[in-house]
Design a protein around this motif. Structure first.
Motif, PDB file in Angstrom:
ATOM      1  N   MET A   1       9.522  -1.104  -2.831  1.00 11.46           N
ATOM      2  CA  MET A   1       8.188  -1.596  -2.745  1.00 11.46           C
ATOM      3  C   MET A   1       7.328  -0.856  -3.739  1.00 11.46           C
ATOM      4  O   MET A   1       7.696   0.217  -4.195  1.00 11.46           O
ATOM      5  N   THR A   2       6.238  -1.449  -4.076  1.00 11.02           N
ATOM      6  CA  THR A   2       5.246  -0.784  -4.918  1.00 11.02           C
ATOM      7  C   THR A   2       3.912  -0.868  -4.194  1.00 11.02           C
ATOM      8  O   THR A   2       3.661  -1.790  -3.418  1.00 11.02           O
ATOM      9  N   ALA A   3       3.065   0.092  -4.439  1.00  7.98           N
ATOM     10  CA  ALA A   3       1.750   0.103  -3.824  1.00  7.98           C
ATOM     11  C   ALA A   3       0.727   0.555  -4.856  1.00  7.98           C
ATOM     12  O   ALA A   3       1.014   1.422  -5.686  1.00  7.98           O
ATOM     13  N   THR A   4      -0.440  -0.052  -4.798  1.00  8.09           N
ATOM     14  CA  THR A   4      -1.566   0.346  -5.624  1.00  8.09           C
ATOM     15  C   THR A   4      -2.733   0.599  -4.682  1.00  8.09           C
ATOM     16  O   THR A   4      -3.085  -0.271  -3.886  1.00  8.09           O
ATOM     17  N   MET A   5      -3.309   1.790  -4.769  1.00  8.22           N
ATOM     18  CA  MET A   5      -4.438   2.146  -3.916  1.00  8.22           C
ATOM     19  C   MET A   5      -5.544   2.714  -4.791  1.00  8.22           C
ATOM     20  O   MET A   5      -5.274   3.487  -5.702  1.00  8.22           O
ATOM     21  N   GLN A   6      -6.768   2.332  -4.488  1.00 11.03           N
ATOM     22  CA  GLN A   6      -7.916   2.835  -5.218  1.00 11.03           C
ATOM     23  C   GLN A   6      -8.817   3.589  -4.269  1.00 11.03           C
ATOM     24  O   GLN A   6      -9.116   3.111  -3.177  1.00 11.03           O
ATOM     25  N   SER A   7      -9.240   4.778  -4.707  1.00 11.46           N
ATOM     26  CA  SER A   7     -10.119   5.603  -3.891  1.00 11.46           C
ATOM     27  C   SER A   7     -10.892   6.534  -4.808  1.00 11.46           C
ATOM     28  O   SER A   7     -10.313   7.135  -5.724  1.00 11.46           O
ATOM     29  N   ALA A   8     -12.161   6.660  -4.555  1.00 14.55           N
ATOM     30  CA  ALA A   8     -13.030   7.568  -5.317  1.00 14.55           C
ATOM     31  C   ALA A   8     -12.894   7.347  -6.821  1.00 14.55           C
ATOM     32  O   ALA A   8     -12.841   8.303  -7.591  1.00 14.55           O
ATOM     33  N   GLY A   9     -12.805   6.087  -7.226  1.00 12.46           N
ATOM     34  CA  GLY A   9     -12.726   5.764  -8.644  1.00 12.46           C
ATOM     35  C   GLY A   9     -11.381   6.024  -9.288  1.00 12.46           C
ATOM     36  O   GLY A   9     -11.236   5.884 -10.497  1.00 12.46           O
ATOM     37  N   ARG A  10     -10.380   6.407  -8.504  1.00 16.55           N
ATOM     38  CA  ARG A  10      -9.036   6.648  -9.045  1.00 16.55           C
ATOM     39  C   ARG A  10      -8.063   5.642  -8.474  1.00 16.55           C
ATOM     40  O   ARG A  10      -8.204   5.197  -7.341  1.00 16.55           O
ATOM     41  N   THR A  11      -7.065   5.303  -9.288  1.00 15.17           N
ATOM     42  CA  THR A  11      -6.019   4.388  -8.858  1.00 15.17           C
ATOM     43  C   THR A  11      -4.717   5.162  -8.731  1.00 15.17           C
ATOM     44  O   THR A  11      -4.345   5.888  -9.653  1.00 15.17           O
ATOM     45  N   VAL A  12      -4.051   5.025  -7.606  1.00 13.32           N
ATOM     46  CA  VAL A  12      -2.759   5.665  -7.383  1.00 13.32           C
ATOM     47  C   VAL A  12      -1.713   4.561  -7.287  1.00 13.32           C
ATOM     48  O   VAL A  12      -1.856   3.623  -6.508  1.00 13.32           O
ATOM     49  N   GLU A  13      -0.678   4.681  -8.111  1.00 14.07           N
ATOM     50  CA  GLU A  13       0.450   3.745  -8.084  1.00 14.07           C
ATOM     51  C   GLU A  13       1.626   4.472  -7.465  1.00 14.07           C
ATOM     52  O   GLU A  13       1.943   5.605  -7.851  1.00 14.07           O
ATOM     53  N   MET A  14       2.269   3.827  -6.499  1.00 15.89           N
ATOM     54  CA  MET A  14       3.413   4.428  -5.820  1.00 15.89           C
ATOM     55  C   MET A  14       4.569   3.445  -5.836  1.00 15.89           C
ATOM     56  O   MET A  14       4.368   2.237  -5.825  1.00 15.89           O
ATOM     57  N   THR A  15       5.779   3.987  -5.846  1.00 11.80           N
ATOM     58  CA  THR A  15       6.962   3.177  -5.606  1.00 11.80           C
ATOM     59  C   THR A  15       7.714   3.833  -4.457  1.00 11.80           C
ATOM     60  O   THR A  15       7.635   5.047  -4.255  1.00 11.80           O
ATOM     61  N   GLY A  16       8.420   3.035  -3.715  1.00 10.11           N
ATOM     62  CA  GLY A  16       9.143   3.595  -2.591  1.00 10.11           C
ATOM     63  C   GLY A  16      10.262   2.670  -2.161  1.00 10.11           C
ATOM     64  O   GLY A  16      10.361   1.530  -2.601  1.00 10.11           O
ATOM     65  N   ARG A  17      11.099   3.209  -1.302  1.00  6.10           N
ATOM     66  CA  ARG A  17      12.148   2.390  -0.710  1.00  6.10           C
ATOM     67  C   ARG A  17      12.467   2.940   0.672  1.00  6.10           C
ATOM     68  O   ARG A  17      12.240   4.114   0.968  1.00  6.10           O
ATOM     69  N   PHE A  18      12.970   2.045   1.508  1.00  2.94           N
ATOM     70  CA  PHE A  18      13.292   2.361   2.883  1.00  2.94           C
ATOM     71  C   PHE A  18      14.734   1.965   3.129  1.00  2.94           C
ATOM     72  O   PHE A  18      15.181   0.926   2.665  1.00  2.94           O
ATOM     73  N   TYR A  19      15.455   2.813   3.859  1.00  2.00           N
ATOM     74  CA  TYR A  19      16.842   2.503   4.181  1.00  2.00           C
ATOM     75  C   TYR A  19      17.160   3.102   5.545  1.00  2.00           C
ATOM     76  O   TYR A  19      17.171   4.331   5.703  1.00  2.00           O
ATOM     77  N   GLN A  20      17.388   2.259   6.515  1.00  3.94           N
ATOM     78  CA  GLN A  20      17.794   2.667   7.862  1.00  3.94           C
ATOM     79  C   GLN A  20      16.978   3.837   8.397  1.00  3.94           C
ATOM     80  O   GLN A  20      17.512   4.828   8.885  1.00  3.94           O
ATOM     81  N   GLY A  21      15.664   3.735   8.301  1.00  2.00           N
ATOM     82  CA  GLY A  21      14.776   4.764   8.837  1.00  2.00           C
ATOM     83  C   GLY A  21      14.435   5.880   7.875  1.00  2.00           C
ATOM     84  O   GLY A  21      13.516   6.659   8.132  1.00  2.00           O
ATOM     85  N   ASP A  22      15.158   6.008   6.775  1.00  2.00           N
ATOM     86  CA  ASP A  22      14.832   7.012   5.763  1.00  2.00           C
ATOM     87  C   ASP A  22      13.906   6.384   4.727  1.00  2.00           C
ATOM     88  O   ASP A  22      13.903   5.166   4.549  1.00  2.00           O
ATOM     89  N   MET A  23      13.102   7.221   4.045  1.00  2.00           N
ATOM     90  CA  MET A  23      12.239   6.665   3.009  1.00  2.00           C
ATOM     91  C   MET A  23      12.077   7.624   1.843  1.00  2.00           C
ATOM     92  O   MET A  23      12.293   8.831   1.970  1.00  2.00           O
ATOM     93  N   TYR A  24      11.727   7.039   0.715  1.00  2.00           N
ATOM     94  CA  TYR A  24      11.526   7.768  -0.543  1.00  2.00           C
ATOM     95  C   TYR A  24      10.243   7.245  -1.181  1.00  2.00           C
ATOM     96  O   TYR A  24      10.006   6.036  -1.203  1.00  2.00           O
ATOM     97  N   TRP A  25       9.415   8.143  -1.695  1.00  4.29           N
ATOM     98  CA  TRP A  25       8.184   7.784  -2.410  1.00  4.29           C
ATOM     99  C   TRP A  25       8.143   8.525  -3.736  1.00  4.29           C
ATOM    100  O   TRP A  25       8.520   9.688  -3.807  1.00  4.29           O
ATOM    101  N   SER A  26       7.612   7.870  -4.749  1.00  9.58           N
ATOM    102  CA  SER A  26       7.374   8.496  -6.046  1.00  9.58           C
ATOM    103  C   SER A  26       5.970   8.100  -6.480  1.00  9.58           C
ATOM    104  O   SER A  26       5.602   6.920  -6.415  1.00  9.58           O
ATOM    105  N   PHE A  27       5.171   9.082  -6.909  1.00 13.39           N
ATOM    106  CA  PHE A  27       3.811   8.798  -7.348  1.00 13.39           C
ATOM    107  C   PHE A  27       3.298   9.945  -8.204  1.00 13.39           C
ATOM    108  O   PHE A  27       3.895  11.018  -8.271  1.00 13.39           O
ATOM    109  N   ASP A  28       2.188   9.695  -8.860  1.00 14.76           N
ATOM    110  CA  ASP A  28       1.538  10.690  -9.707  1.00 14.76           C
ATOM    111  C   ASP A  28       0.350  11.248  -8.937  1.00 14.76           C
ATOM    112  O   ASP A  28      -0.488  10.492  -8.442  1.00 14.76           O
ATOM    113  N   GLN A  29       0.289  12.585  -8.803  1.00 10.55           N
ATOM    114  CA  GLN A  29      -0.823  13.218  -8.102  1.00 10.55           C
ATOM    115  C   GLN A  29      -1.457  14.228  -9.035  1.00 10.55           C
ATOM    116  O   GLN A  29      -0.823  15.221  -9.403  1.00 10.55           O
TER     117      GLN A  29
END
Length: 160
Positions: free
Chosen positions: A1-29
């Protein structure tokens, strides 16, 4: 999945995946690439070439963002009916608008017409796009030596 969130004038792009209850996220902070792994009751945070290991005590509630919690059987929610139909990237979707008590704007769910899985969720300044249902590889812990996080938490809990 991909996600785009905007807050306080900043945009955060995330990618992630889910597998049998486990999850992984990658993003720039704040200019630094971050990876979060939630595997069983363990968490791993990789940033700046370092890996930290902790336990699932606080932080992001995995159950709240795990797409497997969505039902692909509409008969389980008979009071929820689609507001319309649309297509996303050529895929037919049913559109649902669900009101939330803490917001004047509804959350819009785009549900794949053929499978009942979520395709997109939009609310305010965020958009989540789901894809690759049933074809995700298992999530493995990061390679290398991971140090224990002081206090057993994760960097997502506010540690540094």
């Amino acid at each position: 999945m991909t996600a785009t969130m905007q807050s306080a004038g900043r945009t955060v792009e995330m990618t992630g995946r889910f597998y049998q209850g486990d999850m992984y996220w990658s993003f720039d902070q704040q200019g630094q690439q971050m990876e979060l792994y939630h595997i069983g009751n363990s968490t791993y945070t990789v940033a700046g070439g370092q890996c930290f290991r902790g336990t699932m005590q606080q932080g992001m509630d995995r159950d709240e963002v795990d797409p497997s919690r969505f039902s692909n059987r509409p008969e389980e929610n008979p009071d929820v009916t689609p507001a319309g139909r649309d297509t996303i990237d050529g895929e037919a979707v049913l559109v649902y608008e669900i009101s939330q008590s803490r917001s004047r704007r509804p959350v819009t769910y785009y549900i794949l017409a053929d499978s009942g899985y979520p395709r997109r969720i939009e609310a305010g300044s965020m958009q989540w796009d789901f894809h690759s249902w049933g074809s995700v590889e298992p999530i493995q812990k990061p390679e290398g030596n991971c140090q224990s996080m002081p206090g057993g938490g994760t960097m997502a809990d506010g540690g540094s």
